[in-house]
Design a protein around this motif. Structure first.
Motif, PDB file in Angstrom:
ATOM      1  N   ALA A  60       0.806  -1.113  -0.004  1.00 50.51           N
ATOM      2  CA  ALA A  60      -0.148   0.094  -0.069  1.00 50.51           C
ATOM      3  C   ALA A  60       0.905   1.212   0.104  1.00 50.51           C
ATOM      4  O   ALA A  60       0.496   2.183  -0.747  1.00 50.51           O
ATOM      5  CB  ALA A  60      -0.918   0.140   1.082  1.00 50.51           C
ATOM      6  N   ALA A  61       1.985   1.224   0.828  1.00 48.90           N
ATOM      7  CA  ALA A  61       2.766   2.248   0.891  1.00 48.90           C
ATOM      8  C   ALA A  61       3.446   2.556  -0.602  1.00 48.90           C
ATOM      9  O   ALA A  61       3.845   3.837  -0.939  1.00 48.90           O
ATOM     10  CB  ALA A  61       3.951   2.090   1.810  1.00 48.90           C
ATOM     11  N   VAL A  62       3.731   1.583  -1.220  1.00 49.30           N
ATOM     12  CA  VAL A  62       4.492   1.564  -2.645  1.00 49.30           C
ATOM     13  C   VAL A  62       3.409   2.363  -3.426  1.00 49.30           C
ATOM     14  O   VAL A  62       3.942   3.127  -4.345  1.00 49.30           O
ATOM     15  CB  VAL A  62       4.890   0.296  -3.077  1.00 49.30           C
ATOM     16  N   LEU A  63       2.314   1.794  -3.328  1.00 47.43           N
ATOM     17  CA  LEU A  63       1.141   2.333  -4.396  1.00 47.43           C
ATOM     18  C   LEU A  63       0.731   3.758  -4.061  1.00 47.43           C
ATOM     19  O   LEU A  63       0.695   4.373  -5.080  1.00 47.43           O
ATOM     20  CB  LEU A  63      -0.145   1.495  -4.177  1.00 47.43           C
ATOM     21  N   ASP A 119      -6.191   0.350   7.029  1.00 50.82           N
ATOM     22  CA  ASP A 119      -4.695   0.641   7.524  1.00 50.82           C
ATOM     23  C   ASP A 119      -5.002   2.281   8.068  1.00 50.82           C
ATOM     24  O   ASP A 119      -4.842   3.020   7.091  1.00 50.82           O
ATOM     25  CB  ASP A 119      -3.981   0.785   6.154  1.00 50.82           C
ATOM     26  N   PRO A 120      -5.040   2.581   9.154  1.00 52.56           N
ATOM     27  CA  PRO A 120      -5.244   3.902   9.759  1.00 52.56           C
ATOM     28  C   PRO A 120      -4.216   4.823   9.461  1.00 52.56           C
ATOM     29  O   PRO A 120      -4.425   5.927   9.164  1.00 52.56           O
ATOM     30  CB  PRO A 120      -5.182   3.402  11.385  1.00 52.56           C
ATOM     31  N   GLY A 123      -4.547   5.631   5.968  1.00 53.42           N
ATOM     32  CA  GLY A 123      -5.619   6.554   5.944  1.00 53.42           C
ATOM     33  C   GLY A 123      -5.342   7.885   6.227  1.00 53.42           C
ATOM     34  O   GLY A 123      -5.753   9.020   5.650  1.00 53.42           O
ATOM     35  N   ALA A 124      -4.802   8.048   7.306  1.00 52.10           N
ATOM     36  CA  ALA A 124      -4.241   9.463   7.775  1.00 52.10           C
ATOM     37  C   ALA A 124      -3.123  10.124   6.903  1.00 52.10           C
ATOM     38  O   ALA A 124      -3.477  11.390   6.717  1.00 52.10           O
ATOM     39  CB  ALA A 124      -3.420   9.163   9.231  1.00 52.10           C
ATOM     40  N   GLU A 125      -2.591   9.179   6.202  1.00 51.76           N
ATOM     41  CA  GLU A 125      -1.453   9.991   5.165  1.00 51.76           C
ATOM     42  C   GLU A 125      -2.203  10.297   3.982  1.00 51.76           C
ATOM     43  O   GLU A 125      -1.852  11.404   3.389  1.00 51.76           O
ATOM     44  CB  GLU A 125      -0.271   9.140   4.776  1.00 51.76           C
ATOM     45  N   LEU A 126      -3.133   9.481   3.671  1.00 46.94           N
ATOM     46  CA  LEU A 126      -3.952   9.758   2.281  1.00 46.94           C
ATOM     47  C   LEU A 126      -4.763  10.970   2.660  1.00 46.94           C
ATOM     48  O   LEU A 126      -4.959  11.965   1.697  1.00 46.94           O
ATOM     49  CB  LEU A 126      -4.798   8.629   2.061  1.00 46.94           C
ATOM     50  N   ASN A 127      -5.203  11.146   3.744  1.00 47.80           N
ATOM     51  CA  ASN A 127      -6.234  12.387   4.144  1.00 47.80           C
ATOM     52  C   ASN A 127      -5.397  13.680   4.236  1.00 47.80           C
ATOM     53  O   ASN A 127      -5.672  14.621   3.888  1.00 47.80           O
ATOM     54  CB  ASN A 127      -7.019  12.024   5.362  1.00 47.80           C
TER      55      ASN A 127
END
Length: 209
Positions: A60-63, A119-120, A123-127
């Protein structure tokens, strides 16, 4: 005898990083996020999986970094201010429709949004890095119109922004109804009908601003 030049490790690392990010985007489009694996990314990129784990903790972090990379690192978002609020909002929302309909952006976005529910940290980073900057830009454009007297002084701009952007995202996420420029325009018209005012203080036509 010619002196051999030492390999440039930074250049080699950047090539590997670029190959990994490209591979992640290609594979999520081919197999979906559920079947995406670090091993597959490594094989497609031509690197060892430990190289990936040295830089990223998960697929997920790579993507996520792949998504940011193709978006130029989630640059600062600004909305146009031509003096016509409705036209400005519609132009941006129409462009958003086009992006949501483009598999290049839609596939990784859907994968990241889905994974962020489990993945909280993601989610926090995406936000923080994607969603909030965009919502802030929308609110800033509405605030300019509000300060000019074109939007009711007591209008909750955050709620208005979420009504505009959230309506589009809701239809996109459900995939039961089509997205279109006409739908984007209708959202803007409906929301502005509720918060826009005429110079006399009465409800105004959505094109005011």
């Amino acid at each position: 005898m010619a002196r051999k030049t030492a390999p440039d490790s930074s250049r080699r690392s950047e090539r590997s990083r670029r190959a990994i990010l490209d591979a992640a985007l290609e594979l999520v489009g081919e197999v979906g996020f559920g079947k995406l694996t670090i091993e597959a990314i490594a094989a497609r990129a031509g690197v060892g999986k430990q190289t990936i784990y040295r830089w990223w903790p998960s697929k997920a972090a790579v993507l996520f970094d792949s998504f940011l990379d193709q978006s130029d690192g989630a640059p600062e978002v600004t909305l146009p201010d031509t003096g016509d609020l409705a036209a400005d909002l519609k132009s941006v929302l129409r462009a958003t429709v086009d992006e949501m309909e483009n598999p290049k952006y839609a596939l990784p976005t859907r994968a990241l949004v889905a994974e962020s529910q489990n993945d909280p940290e993601l989610g926090a980073e995406l936000n923080a890095r994607v969603l909030e900057p965009q919502l802030d830009a929308w609110a800033a454009r509405l605030r300019t119109a509000q300060q000019a007297g074109h939007i009711a002084a007591d209008a909750d701009l955050r709620v208005a922004v979420e009504m505009i952007v959230g309506s589009l995202f809701h239809r996109w996420s459900l995939r039961t109804l089509p997205l279109s420029h006409g739908y984007a325009d209708a959202i803007v018209d409906q929301v502005l009908r509720g918060i826009a005012v005429s110079p006399s203080g009465s409800p105004a036509e959505p094109s005011a601003g």
